[in-house]
Motif scaffolding. Structure first.
Motif, PDB file in Angstrom:
ATOM      1  N   PRO A   1      43.516  39.844  27.404  1.00 28.17           N
ATOM      2  CA  PRO A   1      43.401  39.252  26.237  1.00 28.17           C
ATOM      3  C   PRO A   1      44.587  38.277  25.764  1.00 28.17           C
ATOM      4  O   PRO A   1      45.737  38.360  26.555  1.00 28.17           O
ATOM      5  N   ALA A   2      44.344  37.552  24.779  1.00 28.66           N
ATOM      6  CA  ALA A   2      45.310  36.626  24.151  1.00 28.66           C
ATOM      7  C   ALA A   2      46.392  37.542  23.866  1.00 28.66           C
ATOM      8  O   ALA A   2      46.523  38.431  23.067  1.00 28.66           O
ATOM      9  N   GLY A   3      47.789  37.126  24.070  1.00 27.07           N
ATOM     10  CA  GLY A   3      48.976  38.071  24.012  1.00 27.07           C
ATOM     11  C   GLY A   3      49.307  38.874  24.890  1.00 27.07           C
ATOM     12  O   GLY A   3      50.411  39.460  24.883  1.00 27.07           O
ATOM     13  N   GLU A   4      48.440  39.235  25.873  1.00 24.95           N
ATOM     14  CA  GLU A   4      48.629  40.204  27.007  1.00 24.95           C
ATOM     15  C   GLU A   4      49.086  39.275  28.167  1.00 24.95           C
ATOM     16  O   GLU A   4      48.304  38.627  28.722  1.00 24.95           O
ATOM     17  N   ARG A   5      50.426  39.589  28.597  1.00 22.19           N
ATOM     18  CA  ARG A   5      50.918  38.803  29.777  1.00 22.19           C
ATOM     19  C   ARG A   5      51.176  39.596  31.221  1.00 22.19           C
ATOM     20  O   ARG A   5      51.552  38.870  32.016  1.00 22.19           O
ATOM     21  N   HIS A   6      50.878  40.777  31.054  1.00 22.26           N
ATOM     22  CA  HIS A   6      51.305  41.750  32.146  1.00 22.26           C
ATOM     23  C   HIS A   6      49.841  41.963  32.933  1.00 22.26           C
ATOM     24  O   HIS A   6      48.948  42.719  32.473  1.00 22.26           O
ATOM     25  N   GLU A   7      49.738  41.281  34.160  1.00 20.36           N
ATOM     26  CA  GLU A   7      48.659  41.140  34.913  1.00 20.36           C
ATOM     27  C   GLU A   7      48.740  41.901  36.166  1.00 20.36           C
ATOM     28  O   GLU A   7      47.637  41.798  36.964  1.00 20.36           O
ATOM     29  N   PHE A   8      49.640  42.669  36.495  1.00 16.02           N
ATOM     30  CA  PHE A   8      49.863  43.362  37.755  1.00 16.02           C
ATOM     31  C   PHE A   8      48.398  44.362  37.982  1.00 16.02           C
ATOM     32  O   PHE A   8      47.724  44.387  38.897  1.00 16.02           O
ATOM     33  N   GLY A   9      48.256  45.101  36.916  1.00 16.73           N
ATOM     34  CA  GLY A   9      47.228  46.113  37.048  1.00 16.73           C
ATOM     35  C   GLY A   9      45.768  45.330  37.147  1.00 16.73           C
ATOM     36  O   GLY A   9      44.969  45.792  37.916  1.00 16.73           O
ATOM     37  N   LEU A  10      45.733  44.131  36.294  1.00 22.54           N
ATOM     38  CA  LEU A  10      44.368  43.489  36.657  1.00 22.54           C
ATOM     39  C   LEU A  10      44.123  42.783  38.090  1.00 22.54           C
ATOM     40  O   LEU A  10      43.335  43.053  38.491  1.00 22.54           O
ATOM     41  N   LEU A  11      45.504  42.378  38.497  1.00 20.32           N
ATOM     42  CA  LEU A  11      45.294  41.907  39.779  1.00 20.32           C
ATOM     43  C   LEU A  11      44.853  42.853  40.843  1.00 20.32           C
ATOM     44  O   LEU A  11      44.264  42.634  41.702  1.00 20.32           O
ATOM     45  N   ALA A  12      45.464  43.963  40.797  1.00 24.25           N
ATOM     46  CA  ALA A  12      45.134  45.065  41.449  1.00 24.25           C
ATOM     47  C   ALA A  12      43.776  45.514  41.496  1.00 24.25           C
ATOM     48  O   ALA A  12      43.171  45.832  42.361  1.00 24.25           O
ATOM     49  N   ALA A  13      43.209  45.649  40.062  1.00 29.35           N
ATOM     50  CA  ALA A  13      41.709  45.991  39.971  1.00 29.35           C
ATOM     51  C   ALA A  13      40.978  44.724  40.582  1.00 29.35           C
ATOM     52  O   ALA A  13      40.185  45.410  41.259  1.00 29.35           O
ATOM     53  N   ALA A  14      41.390  43.823  40.472  1.00 32.09           N
ATOM     54  CA  ALA A  14      40.488  42.690  41.207  1.00 32.09           C
ATOM     55  C   ALA A  14      40.602  42.869  42.651  1.00 32.09           C
ATOM     56  O   ALA A  14      39.350  42.531  43.341  1.00 32.09           O
ATOM     57  N   ILE A  15      41.560  43.147  43.411  1.00 27.13           N
ATOM     58  CA  ILE A  15      41.808  43.314  44.611  1.00 27.13           C
ATOM     59  C   ILE A  15      40.720  44.270  45.020  1.00 27.13           C
ATOM     60  O   ILE A  15      39.941  44.073  46.157  1.00 27.13           O
ATOM     61  N   LEU A  16      40.979  45.627  44.460  1.00 22.49           N
ATOM     62  CA  LEU A  16      40.122  46.794  44.770  1.00 22.49           C
ATOM     63  C   LEU A  16      38.544  46.463  44.660  1.00 22.49           C
ATOM     64  O   LEU A  16      37.842  46.626  45.427  1.00 22.49           O
TER      65      LEU A  16
ATOM     66  N   GLY B   1      37.301  43.686  45.073  1.00 19.76           N
ATOM     67  CA  GLY B   1      36.807  42.762  46.247  1.00 19.76           C
ATOM     68  C   GLY B   1      36.777  43.478  47.403  1.00 19.76           C
ATOM     69  O   GLY B   1      36.001  43.266  48.364  1.00 19.76           O
ATOM     70  N   SER B   2      37.794  44.409  47.778  1.00 14.09           N
ATOM     71  CA  SER B   2      37.698  45.264  48.860  1.00 14.09           C
ATOM     72  C   SER B   2      36.443  46.098  49.141  1.00 14.09           C
ATOM     73  O   SER B   2      35.941  46.683  50.096  1.00 14.09           O
ATOM     74  N   ARG B   3      35.673  46.404  47.810  1.00  7.80           N
ATOM     75  CA  ARG B   3      34.412  47.160  47.849  1.00  7.80           C
ATOM     76  C   ARG B   3      33.211  46.228  47.924  1.00  7.80           C
ATOM     77  O   ARG B   3      32.099  46.811  47.655  1.00  7.80           O
ATOM     78  N   GLY B   4      33.566  45.038  48.028  1.00  4.92           N
ATOM     79  CA  GLY B   4      32.263  44.093  48.162  1.00  4.92           C
ATOM     80  C   GLY B   4      31.672  43.451  46.863  1.00  4.92           C
ATOM     81  O   GLY B   4      30.794  42.738  46.716  1.00  4.92           O
ATOM     82  N   PHE B   5      32.484  43.632  45.861  1.00  7.72           N
ATOM     83  CA  PHE B   5      32.223  43.022  44.699  1.00  7.72           C
ATOM     84  C   PHE B   5      32.699  41.513  44.421  1.00  7.72           C
ATOM     85  O   PHE B   5      33.866  41.039  44.931  1.00  7.72           O
ATOM     86  N   GLY B   6      32.142  40.764  43.767  1.00  4.60           N
ATOM     87  CA  GLY B   6      32.355  39.228  43.410  1.00  4.60           C
ATOM     88  C   GLY B   6      33.641  39.568  42.336  1.00  4.60           C
ATOM     89  O   GLY B   6      33.410  40.204  41.373  1.00  4.60           O
ATOM     90  N   ALA B   7      34.745  38.789  42.399  1.00  5.21           N
ATOM     91  CA  ALA B   7      35.820  38.763  41.342  1.00  5.21           C
ATOM     92  C   ALA B   7      35.906  37.424  40.781  1.00  5.21           C
ATOM     93  O   ALA B   7      36.261  36.514  41.402  1.00  5.21           O
ATOM     94  N   VAL B   8      35.512  37.237  39.408  1.00 10.05           N
ATOM     95  CA  VAL B   8      36.094  36.123  38.629  1.00 10.05           C
ATOM     96  C   VAL B   8      37.417  36.390  37.828  1.00 10.05           C
ATOM     97  O   VAL B   8      37.196  37.053  37.026  1.00 10.05           O
ATOM     98  N   TYR B   9      38.404  35.684  38.323  1.00  7.33           N
ATOM     99  CA  TYR B   9      39.673  35.984  37.914  1.00  7.33           C
ATOM    100  C   TYR B   9      40.196  34.923  36.901  1.00  7.33           C
ATOM    101  O   TYR B   9      40.346  33.815  37.378  1.00  7.33           O
ATOM    102  N   LEU B  10      40.552  35.405  35.700  1.00  6.49           N
ATOM    103  CA  LEU B  10      40.821  34.599  34.691  1.00  6.49           C
ATOM    104  C   LEU B  10      42.655  34.419  34.408  1.00  6.49           C
ATOM    105  O   LEU B  10      43.188  33.504  33.881  1.00  6.49           O
ATOM    106  N   GLY B  11      42.968  35.765  34.658  1.00  5.10           N
ATOM    107  CA  GLY B  11      44.401  35.871  34.508  1.00  5.10           C
ATOM    108  C   GLY B  11      44.941  36.324  33.250  1.00  5.10           C
ATOM    109  O   GLY B  11      44.149  36.976  32.272  1.00  5.10           O
TER     110      GLY B  11
END
Length: 213
Positions: A100-115, A117-127
């Motif tokens: 969300p606006a004001g949140e700049r820490h995206e490590f957990g979000l990136l990790a979740a998107a990778i996980l 994708g690894s399970r066959g889901f489509g990921a739309v990543y906004l950052g």
């Protein structure tokens, strides 16, 4: 070659490169490992142990903010590439990922998107740092099943974005909140009709398994 575990010589050598500001060595090694390991192994065996060790040393004062930024920049680049390279099969369920606006820490979000994708889901990543209205609009336009947002800090303004996003989302889209968002306090069981609070990546993977059935 098995994936590295916390406190292995590989993790220590990467941290040593961080202390020397040797971004070339960090980039080269992390790029090699990103190509070598399966995405889930990359997250759990390298990214999390490395950032845990960097965070520990930063807290004790043996690493500076500048040194932490060196490794963060390399990891964000490598993880972003993995998210882009993962291809979901036709007809796969899609999830949107945003801070969300004001949140700049995206490590957990990136990790979740990778996980995901690894399970066959489509990921739309906004950052990071995305306005609530943009998250809701993108979720509808991308036709996702779930919007995943990360709230890692305790800033009241950032936490207030969660109910705002929930209100703006289309009724057919669930909202999953990772980190320390207000959902956990408002819904002690971690779940309501449209909102799920997820404290760990393991909980996120369990939720993925649930909707995959």
């Amino acid at each position: 070659m098995p994936p590295p575990a916390p406190s292995t010589p590989l993790i220590k050598s990467l941290v040593d490169a961080v202390t020397r500001f040797d971004s070339s060595a960090i980039d080269r090694e992390i790029g090699r490992l990103a190509a070598l390991y399966a995405p889930r192994e990359f997250v759990y065996s390298l990214v999390l142990p490395l950032m845990s060790e960097v965070g520990r040393r930063w807290n004790e004062g043996s690493l500076s903010v500048a040194q932490e930024h060196v490794v963060s920049a390399v990891l964000v680049g490598a993880m972003s590439s993995l998210v882009r390279l993962q291809t979901a099969p036709a007809g796969a369920r899609r999830l949107l990922f945003a801070c969300p606006a004001g949140e700049r820490h995206e490590f957990g979000l990136l990790a979740a998107a990778i996980l995901a994708g690894s399970r066959g889901f489509g990921a739309v990543y906004l950052g990071a740092d995305v306005p609530s209205a943009d998250i809701a609009a993108a979720a509808s336009l991308a036709n996702v099943d779930v919007a995943v947002v990360a709230v890692t800090g305790g800033q009241r303004a950032v936490r207030a974005r969660v109910p705002e996003i929930r209100r703006l989302l289309a009724p057919t889209i669930d909202l999953w909140v990772g980190g320390c968002g207000p959902a956990a306090a408002e819904h002690p069981n971690g779940r309501s009709r449209r909102l799920v609070s997820l404290a760990t990546l393991e909980a996120f993977e369990r939720q993925l398994a649930r909707i995959a059935r």
